[in-house]
Design an enzyme around this catalytic site. Structure first.
Site, PDB file in Angstrom:
ATOM      1  N   GLU A  84       0.782  23.746  -3.111  1.00  0.00           N
ATOM      2  CA  GLU A  84       1.309  22.924  -4.206  1.00  0.00           C
ATOM      3  C   GLU A  84       0.707  23.293  -5.557  1.00  0.00           C
ATOM      4  O   GLU A  84       1.021  22.668  -6.567  1.00  0.00           O
ATOM      5  CB  GLU A  84       1.021  21.441  -3.928  1.00  0.00           C
ATOM      6  CG  GLU A  84       1.710  20.870  -2.711  1.00  0.00           C
ATOM      7  CD  GLU A  84       3.155  20.519  -2.979  1.00  0.00           C
ATOM      8  OE1 GLU A  84       3.551  20.461  -4.157  1.00  0.00           O
ATOM      9  OE2 GLU A  84       3.898  20.294  -2.008  1.00  0.00           O
ATOM     10  N   GLY A 135       0.854  25.611  -8.070  1.00  0.00           N
ATOM     11  CA  GLY A 135       1.625  25.851  -9.283  1.00  0.00           C
ATOM     12  C   GLY A 135       2.370  24.619  -9.759  1.00  0.00           C
ATOM     13  O   GLY A 135       2.443  24.334 -10.965  1.00  0.00           O
ATOM     14  N   TYR A 136       2.907  23.868  -8.820  1.00  0.00           N
ATOM     15  CA  TYR A 136       3.616  22.627  -9.127  1.00  0.00           C
ATOM     16  C   TYR A 136       2.656  21.597  -9.707  1.00  0.00           C
ATOM     17  O   TYR A 136       2.945  20.934 -10.707  1.00  0.00           O
ATOM     18  CB  TYR A 136       4.258  22.126  -7.841  1.00  0.00           C
ATOM     19  CG  TYR A 136       4.992  20.815  -7.925  1.00  0.00           C
ATOM     20  CD1 TYR A 136       6.171  20.690  -8.642  1.00  0.00           C
ATOM     21  CD2 TYR A 136       4.522  19.699  -7.235  1.00  0.00           C
ATOM     22  CE1 TYR A 136       6.858  19.494  -8.684  1.00  0.00           C
ATOM     23  CE2 TYR A 136       5.206  18.499  -7.267  1.00  0.00           C
ATOM     24  CZ  TYR A 136       6.375  18.392  -7.999  1.00  0.00           C
ATOM     25  OH  TYR A 136       7.041  17.204  -8.041  1.00  0.00           O
ATOM     26  N   VAL A 137       1.470  21.491  -9.083  1.00  0.00           N
ATOM     27  CA  VAL A 137       0.479  20.518  -9.521  1.00  0.00           C
ATOM     28  C   VAL A 137      -0.020  20.806 -10.930  1.00  0.00           C
ATOM     29  O   VAL A 137      -0.220  19.893 -11.737  1.00  0.00           O
ATOM     30  CB  VAL A 137      -0.703  20.484  -8.526  1.00  0.00           C
ATOM     31  CG1 VAL A 137      -1.903  19.767  -9.114  1.00  0.00           C
ATOM     32  CG2 VAL A 137      -0.275  19.805  -7.237  1.00  0.00           C
ATOM     33  N   LYS A 173       2.621  19.526 -13.315  1.00  0.00           N
ATOM     34  CA  LYS A 173       2.697  18.061 -13.306  1.00  0.00           C
ATOM     35  C   LYS A 173       1.446  17.440 -13.928  1.00  0.00           C
ATOM     36  O   LYS A 173       1.519  16.373 -14.566  1.00  0.00           O
ATOM     37  CB  LYS A 173       2.893  17.551 -11.878  1.00  0.00           C
ATOM     38  CG  LYS A 173       4.284  17.784 -11.315  1.00  0.00           C
ATOM     39  CD  LYS A 173       5.334  16.926 -11.999  1.00  0.00           C
ATOM     40  CE  LYS A 173       6.668  16.994 -11.271  1.00  0.00           C
ATOM     41  NZ  LYS A 173       7.707  16.131 -11.867  1.00  0.00           N
TER      42      LYS A 173
END
Length: 260
Positions: free
Chosen positions: A152, A154-156, A159
């Site tokens: 997770e 890159g997404y984190v 965000k």
């Protein structure tokens, strides 16, 4: 009704929570503009909103393109006369690999969509908010910022930047009576989550039901939160019931945020 006569834009429309928020906003009395890069589900989303008793239009656009965002905002004003609320739901999830293995272009795209897209849309709706003397924005965040999960990264990162953006915009836009908040979502029961649990079951040799039960055991309410129920919390933050709420982060994850 919760959003009676409010004009709301929702970005990132797909088969999951974004589509449910459009439908439920319409059912709550809003006039809704659904924005997506693809018309794959747009017709069904607008139809569902109409069947829910509301009014909605779909506008194709890419949140990473400022001109598309301006066109969506202009379409909202042309169709409904104004804009009252914005939900920044569009996202891009890089491949689920260790963070250091993520390609730089994938990481850049995550930031362009999640952070840059929220900025582009905020700039696009600002004139309408200023004309009304008020407005509300909700950014969709993630529990993964608190409980890191493999794949997770890159997404984190994106965000997490969106969380900082939420507070900064709340500070800067507060004097204009524009509220900016974030919802922290955990598991979102829907098509994408179903596919994830099917993949996890196959990769671990367990059943899908066992994979779901393992995740649900870490949630205070004991179940995977349905995406439509989570989306309604974002709609509440757009409503007049939250007029004194800004710069806040609301956990909408069944209590998963609490320590085990």
């Amino acid at each position: 009704m919760l959003l009676q006569d409010k004009v709301v834009i929702v970005t990132g429309i797909g088969p999951g929570m974004g589509a449910k928020m459009v439908r439920d906003a319409a059912a709550a009395g809003a006039r809704v503009v659904a924005m997506s890069r693809s018309d794959f589900v747009m017709g069904d989303v607008v139809k569902a909103a109409t069947e829910a008793g509301g009014r909605a239009i779909g506008v194709l656009g890419d949140v990473t393109k400022a001109e598309d965002c301006a066109r969506v905002a202009a379409s909202a004003v042309e169709a409904f006369g104004t804009i009252d609320g914005l939900i920044n739901s569009a996202y891009y999830h890089p491949p689920m690999v260790p963070l250091l293995d993520n390609d730089a272009d994938d990481l850049r795209q995550a930031f362009d969509v999640i952070v840059g897209g929220a900025l582009n849309m905020t700039r696009a709706v600002l004139p309408a908010f200023e004309a009304r003397g008020k407005g509300a924005i909700v950014n969709i965040g993630t529990m993964a910022n608190r409980k890191p999960m493999a794949g997770e990264g890159g997404y984190v990162l994106a965000k997490g930047a969106l969380s900082s953006l939420t507070r900064q915009l709340a500070l800067e836009l507060g004097p204009k009576n524009i509220r900016v908040n974030m919802t922290t979502m955990g598991w979102l029961g829907g098509p994408a989550t179903d596919m994830f649990f099917e993949w996890r079951a196959l990769s671990t040799g367990r059943t899908k039901e066992e994979a779901v039960a393992e995740a649900a055991a870490r949630i205070a309410l004991g179940r995977i939160p349905p995406d439509d129920e989570c989306g309604r919390a974002a709609l509440m933050l757009l409503s007049d019931y939250a007029v004194q709420v800004t710069g806040a982060t609301l956990d909408v994850n069944g209590g998963e945020y609490m320590p085990a």
